[in-house]
Design a protein around this motif. Structure first.
Motif, PDB file in Angstrom:
ATOM      1  N   PHE A 129       0.810  -1.219   0.000  1.00 36.61           N
ATOM      2  CA  PHE A 129       0.000   0.000   0.000  1.00 36.61           C
ATOM      3  C   PHE A 129       0.846   1.273   0.000  1.00 36.61           C
ATOM      4  O   PHE A 129       0.392   2.314  -0.492  1.00 36.61           O
ATOM      5  CB  PHE A 129      -0.931   0.031   1.224  1.00 36.61           C
ATOM      6  N   ASP A 130       2.021   1.218   0.583  1.00 36.07           N
ATOM      7  CA  ASP A 130       2.860   2.410   0.675  1.00 36.07           C
ATOM      8  C   ASP A 130       4.316   1.962   0.596  1.00 36.07           C
ATOM      9  O   ASP A 130       4.878   1.477   1.578  1.00 36.07           O
ATOM     10  CB  ASP A 130       2.586   3.159   1.984  1.00 36.07           C
ATOM     11  N   SER A 131       4.937   2.142  -0.554  1.00 40.37           N
ATOM     12  CA  SER A 131       6.288   1.618  -0.762  1.00 40.37           C
ATOM     13  C   SER A 131       7.318   2.316   0.124  1.00 40.37           C
ATOM     14  O   SER A 131       8.255   1.680   0.625  1.00 40.37           O
ATOM     15  CB  SER A 131       6.689   1.757  -2.236  1.00 40.37           C
ATOM     16  N   ASN A 132       7.161   3.635   0.343  1.00 37.34           N
ATOM     17  CA  ASN A 132       8.115   4.361   1.188  1.00 37.34           C
ATOM     18  C   ASN A 132       8.048   3.872   2.630  1.00 37.34           C
ATOM     19  O   ASN A 132       9.083   3.701   3.290  1.00 37.34           O
ATOM     20  CB  ASN A 132       7.844   5.863   1.132  1.00 37.34           C
ATOM     21  N   LEU A 133       6.840   3.649   3.120  1.00 40.31           N
ATOM     22  CA  LEU A 133       6.671   3.149   4.478  1.00 40.31           C
ATOM     23  C   LEU A 133       7.217   1.738   4.595  1.00 40.31           C
ATOM     24  O   LEU A 133       7.882   1.390   5.581  1.00 40.31           O
ATOM     25  CB  LEU A 133       5.194   3.184   4.871  1.00 40.31           C
ATOM     26  N   GLU A 134       6.980   0.927   3.590  1.00 34.93           N
ATOM     27  CA  GLU A 134       7.481  -0.448   3.604  1.00 34.93           C
ATOM     28  C   GLU A 134       9.014  -0.470   3.646  1.00 34.93           C
ATOM     29  O   GLU A 134       9.618  -1.254   4.395  1.00 34.93           O
ATOM     30  CB  GLU A 134       6.973  -1.195   2.372  1.00 34.93           C
ATOM     31  N   ILE A 135       9.644   0.389   2.879  1.00 37.68           N
ATOM     32  CA  ILE A 135      11.108   0.477   2.890  1.00 37.68           C
ATOM     33  C   ILE A 135      11.604   0.897   4.271  1.00 37.68           C
ATOM     34  O   ILE A 135      12.576   0.338   4.800  1.00 37.68           O
ATOM     35  CB  ILE A 135      11.599   1.465   1.817  1.00 37.68           C
ATOM     36  N   ALA A 136      10.935   1.886   4.877  1.00 38.54           N
ATOM     37  CA  ALA A 136      11.328   2.369   6.202  1.00 38.54           C
ATOM     38  C   ALA A 136      11.196   1.266   7.246  1.00 38.54           C
ATOM     39  O   ALA A 136      12.055   1.134   8.137  1.00 38.54           O
ATOM     40  CB  ALA A 136      10.480   3.578   6.594  1.00 38.54           C
ATOM     41  N   ILE A 137      10.143   0.476   7.153  1.00 37.52           N
ATOM     42  CA  ILE A 137       9.943  -0.636   8.089  1.00 37.52           C
ATOM     43  C   ILE A 137      11.075  -1.646   7.951  1.00 37.52           C
ATOM     44  O   ILE A 137      11.654  -2.098   8.951  1.00 37.52           O
ATOM     45  CB  ILE A 137       8.583  -1.315   7.840  1.00 37.52           C
ATOM     46  N   LYS A 138      11.410  -1.989   6.728  1.00 41.64           N
ATOM     47  CA  LYS A 138      12.477  -2.969   6.496  1.00 41.64           C
ATOM     48  C   LYS A 138      13.826  -2.441   6.958  1.00 41.64           C
ATOM     49  O   LYS A 138      14.641  -3.188   7.513  1.00 41.64           O
ATOM     50  CB  LYS A 138      12.507  -3.352   5.012  1.00 41.64           C
ATOM     51  N   ASP A 139      14.064  -1.149   6.759  1.00 41.00           N
ATOM     52  CA  ASP A 139      15.312  -0.545   7.221  1.00 41.00           C
ATOM     53  C   ASP A 139      15.408  -0.610   8.751  1.00 41.00           C
ATOM     54  O   ASP A 139      16.472  -0.907   9.305  1.00 41.00           O
ATOM     55  CB  ASP A 139      15.415   0.910   6.765  1.00 41.00           C
ATOM     56  N   ALA A 140      14.295  -0.307   9.430  1.00 43.60           N
ATOM     57  CA  ALA A 140      14.291  -0.338  10.893  1.00 43.60           C
ATOM     58  C   ALA A 140      14.523  -1.753  11.407  1.00 43.60           C
ATOM     59  O   ALA A 140      15.297  -1.965  12.353  1.00 43.60           O
ATOM     60  CB  ALA A 140      12.965   0.211  11.417  1.00 43.60           C
ATOM     61  N   LEU A 141      13.880  -2.720  10.785  1.00 48.46           N
ATOM     62  CA  LEU A 141      14.072  -4.116  11.193  1.00 48.46           C
ATOM     63  C   LEU A 141      15.508  -4.568  10.956  1.00 48.46           C
ATOM     64  O   LEU A 141      16.078  -5.322  11.753  1.00 48.46           O
ATOM     65  CB  LEU A 141      13.103  -5.015  10.423  1.00 48.46           C
ATOM     66  N   ASP A 142      16.101  -4.090   9.878  1.00 54.04           N
ATOM     67  CA  ASP A 142      17.476  -4.481   9.563  1.00 54.04           C
ATOM     68  C   ASP A 142      18.456  -3.926  10.594  1.00 54.04           C
ATOM     69  O   ASP A 142      19.463  -4.574  10.915  1.00 54.04           O
ATOM     70  CB  ASP A 142      17.842  -3.997   8.161  1.00 54.04           C
ATOM     71  N   ILE A 143      18.175  -2.743  11.124  1.00 59.02           N
ATOM     72  CA  ILE A 143      19.045  -2.168  12.147  1.00 59.02           C
ATOM     73  C   ILE A 143      19.084  -3.054  13.386  1.00 59.02           C
ATOM     74  O   ILE A 143      20.140  -3.294  13.981  1.00 59.02           O
ATOM     75  CB  ILE A 143      18.580  -0.739  12.507  1.00 59.02           C
ATOM     76  N   PHE A 144      17.924  -3.585  13.768  1.00 61.64           N
ATOM     77  CA  PHE A 144      17.859  -4.438  14.952  1.00 61.64           C
ATOM     78  C   PHE A 144      18.335  -5.865  14.670  1.00 61.64           C
ATOM     79  O   PHE A 144      19.010  -6.477  15.500  1.00 61.64           O
ATOM     80  CB  PHE A 144      16.422  -4.503  15.477  1.00 61.64           C
ATOM     81  N   LEU A 145      17.977  -6.395  13.505  1.00 63.04           N
ATOM     82  CA  LEU A 145      18.168  -7.827  13.251  1.00 63.04           C
ATOM     83  C   LEU A 145      19.253  -8.149  12.226  1.00 63.04           C
ATOM     84  O   LEU A 145      19.629  -9.317  12.085  1.00 63.04           O
ATOM     85  CB  LEU A 145      16.842  -8.447  12.775  1.00 63.04           C
ATOM     86  N   ASN A 146      19.695  -7.130  11.490  1.00 60.56           N
ATOM     87  CA  ASN A 146      20.680  -7.361  10.422  1.00 60.56           C
ATOM     88  C   ASN A 146      20.204  -8.491   9.498  1.00 60.56           C
ATOM     89  O   ASN A 146      20.990  -9.329   9.058  1.00 60.56           O
ATOM     90  CB  ASN A 146      22.048  -7.711  11.024  1.00 60.56           C
ATOM     91  N   TYR A 147      18.915  -8.486   9.204  1.00 62.30           N
ATOM     92  CA  TYR A 147      18.336  -9.616   8.478  1.00 62.30           C
ATOM     93  C   TYR A 147      18.768  -9.676   7.020  1.00 62.30           C
ATOM     94  O   TYR A 147      18.807 -10.766   6.422  1.00 62.30           O
ATOM     95  CB  TYR A 147      16.807  -9.585   8.574  1.00 62.30           C
ATOM     96  N   ARG A 148      19.118  -8.537   6.451  1.00 61.69           N
ATOM     97  CA  ARG A 148      19.507  -8.558   5.038  1.00 61.69           C
ATOM     98  C   ARG A 148      20.798  -9.348   4.827  1.00 61.69           C
ATOM     99  O   ARG A 148      20.998  -9.938   3.764  1.00 61.69           O
ATOM    100  CB  ARG A 148      19.654  -7.132   4.516  1.00 61.69           C
ATOM    101  N   SER A 149      21.664  -9.350   5.829  1.00 66.66           N
ATOM    102  CA  SER A 149      22.889 -10.143   5.747  1.00 66.66           C
ATOM    103  C   SER A 149      22.647 -11.584   6.182  1.00 66.66           C
ATOM    104  O   SER A 149      23.191 -12.525   5.606  1.00 66.66           O
ATOM    105  CB  SER A 149      23.984  -9.524   6.623  1.00 66.66           C
TER     106      SER A 149
END
Length: 266
Positions: A129-149
């Motif tokens: 529904f909102d690509s900018n918000l979705e990106i921000a959510i994923k960025d925040a989760l990555d800071i805590f979980l480093n999930y992208r790596s």
């Protein structure tokens, strides 16, 4: 675009009025913008007894300007228990993309893994529904979980949720964290100094806005280097002096601070 109360990387210098004077003024104000500004000033002095007023205002206001500051401040001062109480974040149930985005951007300032269930829920709610918000959510989760790596850039909501469930088994539930390490000013100063040295060598601009904001709010001392400034030897010297002053204080690793005051006693 809405007006922003207390714009910039922190909430400004500590007010010279006494705590009693500020609390007295708070009792008499009716206008929401004046109320939230007084709550900020009281908390900057280390008095968090007005947090219930902050939460009530955050969940009741219809003024986007007030809501923006309420959310930012809540993320800066909240404890693990504050996040575990879902009643404190009732506004998220019917939040606009603006309200949700403000909360997501502020999530890193909570320094608590208790914020992650909210981020996961918002991901599910706003997915597609909102690509900018979705990106921000994923960025925040990555800071805590480093999930992208750990997983991949294209990890699903379920993948990240399962990673979170594994992660919370390994952390100290009483501890506050920045990028998977117990919160400590040195984590931020190290990142900032590295970025400043690189910028100085390349004669580029310094742009670690989030780290500058977190450190300034955490310590109550604004960093002396402006974001988006071209870095020279002068800026490096100013930052080194700033770090030396911070080093003179007794910071407890894993403790969360607001303007140099612990948000709770661990």
């Amino acid at each position: 675009m809405i007006e922003v109360l207390l714009p910039g990387i922190w909430y400004g210098k500590v007010n010279q009025m006494s705590l009693d004077e500020l609390k007295g003024s708070l009792l008499s104000v009716q206008e929401e913008r004046e109320r939230i500004l007084l709550i900020v000033e009281i908390m900057k002095k280390g008095d968090f007894s007005v947090k219930n007023l902050l939460v009530d205002l955050m969940n009741q206001t219809k003024d986007k300007t007030v809501l923006n500051l309420c959310i930012r401040l809540f993320c800066s001062v909240c404890t693990h228990d504050d996040l575990q109480n879902i009643g404190n974040l009732r506004f998220l149930d019917s939040a606009s993309s603006f309200g949700a985005f403000t909360f997501v951007v502020g999530a890193t300032a909570t320094m608590s893994y208790q914020v992650i269930p909210y981020l996961l829920a918002l991901w599910g709610q706003w997915d597609g529904f909102d690509s900018n918000l979705e990106i921000a959510i994923k960025d925040a989760l990555d800071i805590f979980l480093n999930y992208r790596s750990t997983l991949s850039e294209n990890a699903t909501l379920d993948d990240v949720g399962n990673l979170y469930l594994d992660k919370i088994k390994t952390i100290d539930s009483d501890c506050y964290y920045y990028k998977s390490s117990p919160a400590f000013p040195g984590l931020l100063t190290q990142e900032i100094m590295t970025a400043l040295y690189v910028a100085a060598q390349k004669r580029e601009k310094y742009n670690l806005y989030v780290q500058s904001s977190l450190l300034s709010i955490f310590t109550g001392e604004k960093i002396p280097v402006e974001t988006d400034a071209v870095i020279s030897r002068n800026e490096l010297d100013l930052m080194i002096g700033y770090i030396d002053r911070l080093a003179e204080k007794n910071w407890i690793e894993g403790m969360k601070y607001f303007y140099g005051h612990p948000v709770e006693n661990l």
